[in-house]
Design an enzyme around this catalytic site. Structure first.
Site, PDB file in Angstrom:
ATOM      1  N   ASN A 210       0.846  -1.203   0.000  1.00 53.58           N
ATOM      2  CA  ASN A 210       0.000   0.000   0.000  1.00 53.58           C
ATOM      3  C   ASN A 210       0.874   1.244   0.000  1.00 53.58           C
ATOM      4  O   ASN A 210       2.092   1.151  -0.017  1.00 53.58           O
ATOM      5  CB  ASN A 210      -0.953  -0.033   1.201  1.00 53.58           C
ATOM      6  CG  ASN A 210      -0.191  -0.100   2.510  1.00 53.58           C
ATOM      7  OD1 ASN A 210       0.571   0.799   2.848  1.00 53.58           O
ATOM      8  ND2 ASN A 210      -0.367  -1.204   3.243  1.00 53.58           N
ATOM      9  N   ASP A 279      -4.707  -5.994   5.299  1.00 55.73           N
ATOM     10  CA  ASP A 279      -5.827  -6.716   5.918  1.00 55.73           C
ATOM     11  C   ASP A 279      -5.962  -8.116   5.339  1.00 55.73           C
ATOM     12  O   ASP A 279      -6.578  -8.991   5.938  1.00 55.73           O
ATOM     13  CB  ASP A 279      -7.131  -5.946   5.709  1.00 55.73           C
ATOM     14  CG  ASP A 279      -7.195  -4.698   6.582  1.00 55.73           C
ATOM     15  OD1 ASP A 279      -6.601  -4.720   7.685  1.00 55.73           O
ATOM     16  OD2 ASP A 279      -7.814  -3.711   6.162  1.00 55.73           O
ATOM     17  N   LYS A 289       8.381 -18.054  -9.764  1.00 50.53           N
ATOM     18  CA  LYS A 289       7.772 -16.925 -10.456  1.00 50.53           C
ATOM     19  C   LYS A 289       6.615 -17.405 -11.335  1.00 50.53           C
ATOM     20  O   LYS A 289       6.774 -18.363 -12.099  1.00 50.53           O
ATOM     21  CB  LYS A 289       8.827 -16.225 -11.318  1.00 50.53           C
ATOM     22  CG  LYS A 289       8.305 -14.970 -11.972  1.00 50.53           C
ATOM     23  CD  LYS A 289       9.341 -14.307 -12.843  1.00 50.53           C
ATOM     24  CE  LYS A 289       8.671 -13.248 -13.677  1.00 50.53           C
ATOM     25  NZ  LYS A 289       9.435 -12.896 -14.867  1.00 50.53           N
ATOM     26  N   ASP A 306      -5.175  -9.119  13.060  1.00 50.99           N
ATOM     27  CA  ASP A 306      -5.074  -7.708  13.430  1.00 50.99           C
ATOM     28  C   ASP A 306      -4.102  -7.581  14.610  1.00 50.99           C
ATOM     29  O   ASP A 306      -4.377  -8.037  15.722  1.00 50.99           O
ATOM     30  CB  ASP A 306      -6.469  -7.178  13.799  1.00 50.99           C
ATOM     31  CG  ASP A 306      -6.466  -5.674  13.961  1.00 50.99           C
ATOM     32  OD1 ASP A 306      -5.557  -5.139  14.632  1.00 50.99           O
ATOM     33  OD2 ASP A 306      -7.366  -5.026  13.408  1.00 50.99           O
ATOM     34  N   ILE A 307      -2.945  -6.982  14.341  1.00 54.24           N
ATOM     35  CA  ILE A 307      -1.880  -6.909  15.352  1.00 54.24           C
ATOM     36  C   ILE A 307      -2.327  -6.072  16.550  1.00 54.24           C
ATOM     37  O   ILE A 307      -2.147  -6.452  17.714  1.00 54.24           O
ATOM     38  CB  ILE A 307      -0.601  -6.291  14.725  1.00 54.24           C
ATOM     39  CG1 ILE A 307      -0.144  -7.137  13.523  1.00 54.24           C
ATOM     40  CG2 ILE A 307       0.508  -6.163  15.769  1.00 54.24           C
ATOM     41  CD1 ILE A 307       0.991  -6.530  12.722  1.00 54.24           C
ATOM     42  N   PHE A 323      -4.272   3.865  14.971  1.00 53.12           N
ATOM     43  CA  PHE A 323      -4.450   4.907  13.962  1.00 53.12           C
ATOM     44  C   PHE A 323      -5.608   4.481  13.076  1.00 53.12           C
ATOM     45  O   PHE A 323      -5.808   3.283  12.850  1.00 53.12           O
ATOM     46  CB  PHE A 323      -3.183   5.063  13.112  1.00 53.12           C
ATOM     47  CG  PHE A 323      -2.256   6.125  13.638  1.00 53.12           C
ATOM     48  CD1 PHE A 323      -1.582   5.945  14.836  1.00 53.12           C
ATOM     49  CD2 PHE A 323      -2.069   7.304  12.931  1.00 53.12           C
ATOM     50  CE1 PHE A 323      -0.738   6.923  15.327  1.00 53.12           C
ATOM     51  CE2 PHE A 323      -1.230   8.295  13.417  1.00 53.12           C
ATOM     52  CZ  PHE A 323      -0.554   8.109  14.615  1.00 53.12           C
ATOM     53  N   LYS A 341     -11.767  -2.480  19.074  1.00 49.57           N
ATOM     54  CA  LYS A 341     -10.455  -3.075  19.332  1.00 49.57           C
ATOM     55  C   LYS A 341     -10.002  -2.886  20.779  1.00 49.57           C
ATOM     56  O   LYS A 341      -8.863  -3.198  21.108  1.00 49.57           O
ATOM     57  CB  LYS A 341      -9.413  -2.466  18.377  1.00 49.57           C
ATOM     58  CG  LYS A 341      -9.697  -2.699  16.880  1.00 49.57           C
ATOM     59  CD  LYS A 341      -8.490  -2.385  16.007  1.00 49.57           C
ATOM     60  CE  LYS A 341      -8.853  -2.445  14.528  1.00 49.57           C
ATOM     61  NZ  LYS A 341      -7.700  -2.324  13.633  1.00 49.57           N
TER      62      LYS A 341
END
Ligand code: CTP
Length: 404
Positions: A210, A279, A289, A306-307, A323, A341
Site C-alpha cells: 500500500n 488486511d 515466479k 489484526d496486530i 491509527f 479493538k
C-alpha cells in the site's frame, strides 16, 4: 519555558544576514534560564562581531577549530559534551549541506558531528535556495536523522524577494527548544511502535502493498524518544533511515510484523500502531515466479491477524494507541475502532485528499479517547508526532495506575 532552566545550549551562528537576530536569540534563551555558549563560522563574523555575542552570552565566543587558547579553555569535544542542545541559527544553505554530509571543516560543523545532544536548526536563506531540491534533500536527510527544524517563515527577505526562507523569530526558536526539552513526559517507559506498509508475497518477485511511507510512524518514534522513552520501532519496508537512538526491527509481511511485535510486547508500557498492515494476504504464494497465461487470474486472499487487536486483547495489555485512516465520517468510524479493538486512544486522519495523509510530509490528525478528543489540525508529521506524544503521555498518566 521552565524546561530551559539551567540547560546548556550551544548556539551556532552561520554566515547569513539573519545572524543579526542571533544576539536577541541568545538573550531570550538566557532569560529562559539557559546557559549559552556561542560558536560562529568565519562568515558569520562578517555580519556580527564576536564581541556582541560575548556580551550577550556572558562567555567567550568560539570561532576557530585550531585556536590553541580556545582549545585550552574549552576544547571542541568538551563543548560538544557540555551542550544539552545545539541550536544552529541562522542555518545557511551551505551549513545545512555541510552537516548533512558530515563535514568537519570548521569548529561549528565539527561540533554538530561530535555532539550527542539534540540539534535544532533554523534555516535562513533566499527563497529559491530554500526551495532548491539540493537544500530540501539535505533538510529531509537531517530530519530523518532526528535533527529538528524550526522555520523558515514566509515573508519579505533581505534580498528584496518575498517567500519562504526568513529565519524563524527568536521567540519561536526558544519555544521550539523548550518543546524539545519536555524530556521527561515518557521517561522510564518502554514504547513499541509499528510503522510503514507491509508486503504480502504473490510469488518470489511480486507482492501486494500500500501507499504508506512510514513517515508518521518514524516521526512518532523520534518524538517518543525525545520525550525520554526507550523506543522499539517495528517497521515494514520504507525508504526512511531508522531514527537514531531507537531499537529497530525490520519486518516485511503482516505475519512477520505480528511476530516481531509479539517478541517485543511483553515488557512494553505503550503500544502505538501506526503501520498500514495489509488486511489480506495471498493464501498460497507461488514458490516460483508465476508465468503469464493470457487468461484472467484469480488470487485467493485470506484475512491477516489484526496486530493491534491482538496486543490490546493480551492479559496485562500495554496502553494501546491505534491509527485510523478514513475517507469519511472520521469521528464515528474512529470511535467505532476505539471500542471494537478495546484501545485506550485512537488518532484518526482523513485520507484521499491531496496534501495530507499517505506519502505526504503533512498530516491532519484528530485524537479520540473515552470521554475526550482533541483536534491537532494540519501540520508537519514531526510537529503532529510531538503533539500526539504529549497527549499519549497525559492519558497514560491519567489511565494507568502507577506507583507513587
Ligand atoms: N492494524 C493492525 N493490524 C492489522 C490491521 C490494522 O495492527 N492487520 C492497525 C493499524 O496499525 C491501525 C489500526 O489497526 O492502527 C486501524 O487500521 P485500519 O486498517 O484503519 O482499520 P481496520 O480495523 O482494518 O478497518 P477498515 O479497514 O475497515 O477501515
Amino acid at each position: 519555558m521552565n524546561s530551559l532552566a539551567h540547560r546548556h545550549i550551544c548556539v551556532i551562528v552561520s554566515g547569513g544576514i539573519a545572524a543579526y537576530k542571533g544576539p536577541e536569540l541568545v538573550r531570550r534563551l538566557r532569560d529562559a534560564g539557559a546557559e549559552v555558549r556561542v560558536v560562529m563560522t568565519a562568515a558569520a563574523t562578517e555580519f556580527v562581531r564576536p564581541l556582541t555575542f560575548q556580551a550577550v552570552s556572558g562567555s567567550p565566543v568560539h570561532v576557530d577549530l585550531l585556536d590553541p587558547a580556545a582549545e585550552a579553555a574549552m576544547g571542541h569535544i568538551e563543548l560538544a559534551r557540555w551542550a544539552d542542545l545545539v541550536i544552529v541559527a541562522p542555518a545557511t544553505a551551505d551549513f545545512l549541506a555541510r552537516i548533512a554530509h558530515g563535514l568537519a571543516d570548521d569548529l561549528a560543523a565539527t561540533l554538530c558531528l561530535a555532539t550527542a545532544a539534540p540539534l535544532l536548526v533554523a534555516p535562513a536563506m533566499n527563497r529559491l535556495m530554500w526551495a532548491h531540491p539540493a537544500t530540501q534533500h539535505n533538510v529531509a536527510l537531517l530530519q530523518q536523522r532526528g535533527v529538528h527544524c524550526c522555520g523558515p517563515n514566509d515573508g519579505g527577505q533581505a534580498c528584496g524577494e518575498t517567500g519562504a526562507g526568513r529565519m524563524a523569530e527568536p521567540l519561536e526558536i526558544v519555544q521550539a527548544a523548550a518543546a524539545l526539552h519536555q524530556h521527561d513526559a515518557l521517561a522510564g517507559l518502554r514504547v513499541l511502535i509499528t510503522a510503514g506498509p507491509t508486503q504480502e508475497p504473490i510469488d518470489p518477485v511480486r507482492f501486494i502493498t500500500n501507499r504508506s511511507s512510514g513517515k508518521m510512524g518514524y516521526a512518532v518514534a523520534a518524538a517518543a524518544r525525545d520525550a525520554g522513552a526507550q523506543v522499539t520501532l517495528v517497521s515494514g519496508p520504507t525508504r526512511l533511515a531508522p531514527p537514531a537512538g531507537c531499537e529497530f526491527v525490520a519486518a516485511t509481511s503482516a505475519a512477520d510484523m505480528l511476530q516481531a511485535v509479539l517478541a517485543h510486547v511483553a515488557d512494553c508500557d505503550i503500544f502505538i500502531a501506526t503501520a498500514a498492515v495489509a488486511d489480506y494476504t495471498v493464501s498460497a504464494p507461488a514458490a516460483q515466479k508465476m508465468k503469464k497465461e493470457g487468461a484472467a487470474l484469480t488470487l485467493t486472499l485470506e484475512p491477516t491477524q489484526d496486530i493491534l487487536r491482538a496486543v490490546a486483547a493480551r492479559p496485562g495489555a500495554p496502553f494501546t494507541v491505534g491509527f485510523a485512516a478514513e475517507t469519511e465520517r472520521l469521528a464515528e468510524y474512529a470511535r467505532g475502532k476505539l471500542e471494537a479493538k478495546s484501545l485506550n486512544m485512537i488518532a484518526a486522519n482523513l485520507v484521499g485528499r491531496a496534501g495530507t495523509g499517505f506519502e505526504s510530509d503533512d498530516n491532519e490528525l484528530s485524537v479520540f479517547w473515552r470521554g475526550g478528543e482533541k483536534q491537532l489540525g494540519t501540520a508537519s508529521k514531526q510537529i503532529l508526532a510531538r503533539a500526539l506524544v504529549a497527549i499519549i503521555a497525559e492519558r497514560y498518566r491519567a489511565e494507568v495506575p502507577h506507583p507513587g
